[in-house]
Motif scaffolding. Structure first.
Motif, PDB file in Angstrom:
ATOM      1  N   THR A 218       0.864  -1.175   0.000  1.00  0.00           N
ATOM      2  CA  THR A 218       0.000   0.000   0.000  1.00  0.00           C
ATOM      3  C   THR A 218       0.906   1.233   0.000  1.00  0.00           C
ATOM      4  O   THR A 218       2.109   1.139   0.242  1.00  0.00           O
ATOM      5  CB  THR A 218      -0.932   0.036   1.230  1.00  0.00           C
ATOM      6  OG1 THR A 218      -0.146   0.054   2.420  1.00  0.00           O
ATOM      7  CG2 THR A 218      -1.876  -1.155   1.241  1.00  0.00           C
ATOM      8  N   ILE A 219       0.308   2.368  -0.260  1.00  0.00           N
ATOM      9  CA  ILE A 219       1.054   3.620  -0.285  1.00  0.00           C
ATOM     10  C   ILE A 219       0.688   4.416   0.953  1.00  0.00           C
ATOM     11  O   ILE A 219      -0.497   4.588   1.253  1.00  0.00           O
ATOM     12  CB  ILE A 219       0.760   4.419  -1.562  1.00  0.00           C
ATOM     13  CG1 ILE A 219       1.187   3.583  -2.789  1.00  0.00           C
ATOM     14  CG2 ILE A 219       1.472   5.771  -1.546  1.00  0.00           C
ATOM     15  CD1 ILE A 219       0.798   4.175  -4.110  1.00  0.00           C
ATOM     16  N   GLY A 220       1.695   4.896   1.672  1.00  0.00           N
ATOM     17  CA  GLY A 220       1.468   5.663   2.886  1.00  0.00           C
ATOM     18  C   GLY A 220       0.875   7.035   2.595  1.00  0.00           C
ATOM     19  O   GLY A 220       0.809   7.471   1.443  1.00  0.00           O
ATOM     20  N   PRO A 221       0.449   7.717   3.647  1.00  0.00           N
ATOM     21  CA  PRO A 221      -0.148   9.049   3.498  1.00  0.00           C
ATOM     22  C   PRO A 221       0.757   9.999   2.715  1.00  0.00           C
ATOM     23  O   PRO A 221       1.968   9.984   2.862  1.00  0.00           O
ATOM     24  CB  PRO A 221      -0.307   9.538   4.941  1.00  0.00           C
ATOM     25  CG  PRO A 221      -0.268   8.306   5.771  1.00  0.00           C
ATOM     26  CD  PRO A 221       0.575   7.312   5.031  1.00  0.00           C
ATOM     27  N   ASP A 222       0.139  10.775   1.876  1.00  0.00           N
ATOM     28  CA  ASP A 222       0.838  11.772   1.063  1.00  0.00           C
ATOM     29  C   ASP A 222       1.897  11.157   0.153  1.00  0.00           C
ATOM     30  O   ASP A 222       2.808  11.850  -0.303  1.00  0.00           O
ATOM     31  CB  ASP A 222       1.474  12.858   1.930  1.00  0.00           C
ATOM     32  CG  ASP A 222       0.432  13.627   2.720  1.00  0.00           C
ATOM     33  OD1 ASP A 222      -0.694  13.780   2.204  1.00  0.00           O
ATOM     34  OD2 ASP A 222       0.726  14.072   3.832  1.00  0.00           O
ATOM     35  N   GLY A 223       1.816   9.857  -0.116  1.00  0.00           N
ATOM     36  CA  GLY A 223       2.755   9.203  -1.028  1.00  0.00           C
ATOM     37  C   GLY A 223       4.185   9.209  -0.539  1.00  0.00           C
ATOM     38  O   GLY A 223       5.113   9.149  -1.332  1.00  0.00           O
ATOM     39  N   GLN A 224       4.387   9.254   0.775  1.00  0.00           N
ATOM     40  CA  GLN A 224       5.727   9.379   1.336  1.00  0.00           C
ATOM     41  C   GLN A 224       6.477   8.058   1.411  1.00  0.00           C
ATOM     42  O   GLN A 224       7.682   8.034   1.487  1.00  0.00           O
ATOM     43  CB  GLN A 224       5.656   9.996   2.719  1.00  0.00           C
ATOM     44  CG  GLN A 224       5.115  11.400   2.708  1.00  0.00           C
ATOM     45  CD  GLN A 224       4.852  11.903   4.113  1.00  0.00           C
ATOM     46  OE1 GLN A 224       4.758  11.135   5.066  1.00  0.00           O
ATOM     47  NE2 GLN A 224       4.739  13.221   4.255  1.00  0.00           N
ATOM     48  N   TRP A 225       5.744   6.939   1.458  1.00  0.00           N
ATOM     49  CA  TRP A 225       6.413   5.646   1.569  1.00  0.00           C
ATOM     50  C   TRP A 225       5.516   4.538   1.045  1.00  0.00           C
ATOM     51  O   TRP A 225       4.327   4.713   0.871  1.00  0.00           O
ATOM     52  CB  TRP A 225       6.859   5.355   2.991  1.00  0.00           C
ATOM     53  CG  TRP A 225       5.740   5.198   3.975  1.00  0.00           C
ATOM     54  CD1 TRP A 225       4.990   4.077   4.211  1.00  0.00           C
ATOM     55  CD2 TRP A 225       5.230   6.180   4.874  1.00  0.00           C
ATOM     56  NE1 TRP A 225       4.067   4.298   5.178  1.00  0.00           N
ATOM     57  CE2 TRP A 225       4.183   5.596   5.619  1.00  0.00           C
ATOM     58  CE3 TRP A 225       5.555   7.502   5.137  1.00  0.00           C
ATOM     59  CZ2 TRP A 225       3.464   6.269   6.576  1.00  0.00           C
ATOM     60  CZ3 TRP A 225       4.834   8.171   6.101  1.00  0.00           C
ATOM     61  CH2 TRP A 225       3.822   7.569   6.810  1.00  0.00           C
TER      62      TRP A 225
END
Length: 144
Positions: A131-138
């Motif tokens: 999955t992609i973390g909040p705001d595309g940070q990780w």
């Protein structure tokens, strides 16, 4: 015996470009992956871009969205990783997005307007996914 997932967070560069993102993704999914998502109706441009590759399983009103928006539940079998960056760019506006090598399309048929938890579906069935973390940070890489 209860299985505990092994979760890794892969930090992404703030200015990551498509090739760098795809290279990072290829470390986990060399042969492509399934992209499972509920695409909101306001992402019409993405739906049109995916027209022949998006396999829609269901559509229903999205919870917690005002005014009411219809969500298109489905998946893309992305063998060439040509769509993963496009989904990454839209990850901040899409609440339900999972990448996996595993074909979970039959399990997705259990998702409906009362049970919109794609992530729980993968967790309960111990299916490795990203999955992609909040705001595309990780990236959250979940393995079992």
């Amino acid at each position: 015996m209860e299985y505990v997932p092994y979760i890794r967070e892969i930090l992404l560069d703030e200015e990551i470009d498509e090739q760098e993102f795809v290279n990072t993704f290829n470390k986990f999914y060399k042969q492509g992956c399934y992209i499972y998502a509920i695409i909101p109706e306001y992402e019409q441009e993405l739906l049109e871009e995916l027209a022949s590759d998006f396999n829609e399983l269901n559509k229903f009103p999205l919870p917690r969205v005002f005014p009411r928006e219809i969500g298109h539940l489905g998946y893309v079998k992305d063998n060439l990783n040509k769509y993963i960056f496009e989904f990454y760019l839209r990850s901040t506006t899409m609440d339900h997005l999972v990448f996996s090598e595993t074909d979970a399309t039959e399990l997705l048929r259990n998702i409906n307007k009362k049970n919109v938890h794609i992530y729980k579906l993968f967790e309960l069935n111990r299916i490795p996914h990203i999955t992609i973390g909040p705001d595309g940070q990780w990236l959250n890489v979940v393995e079992y």
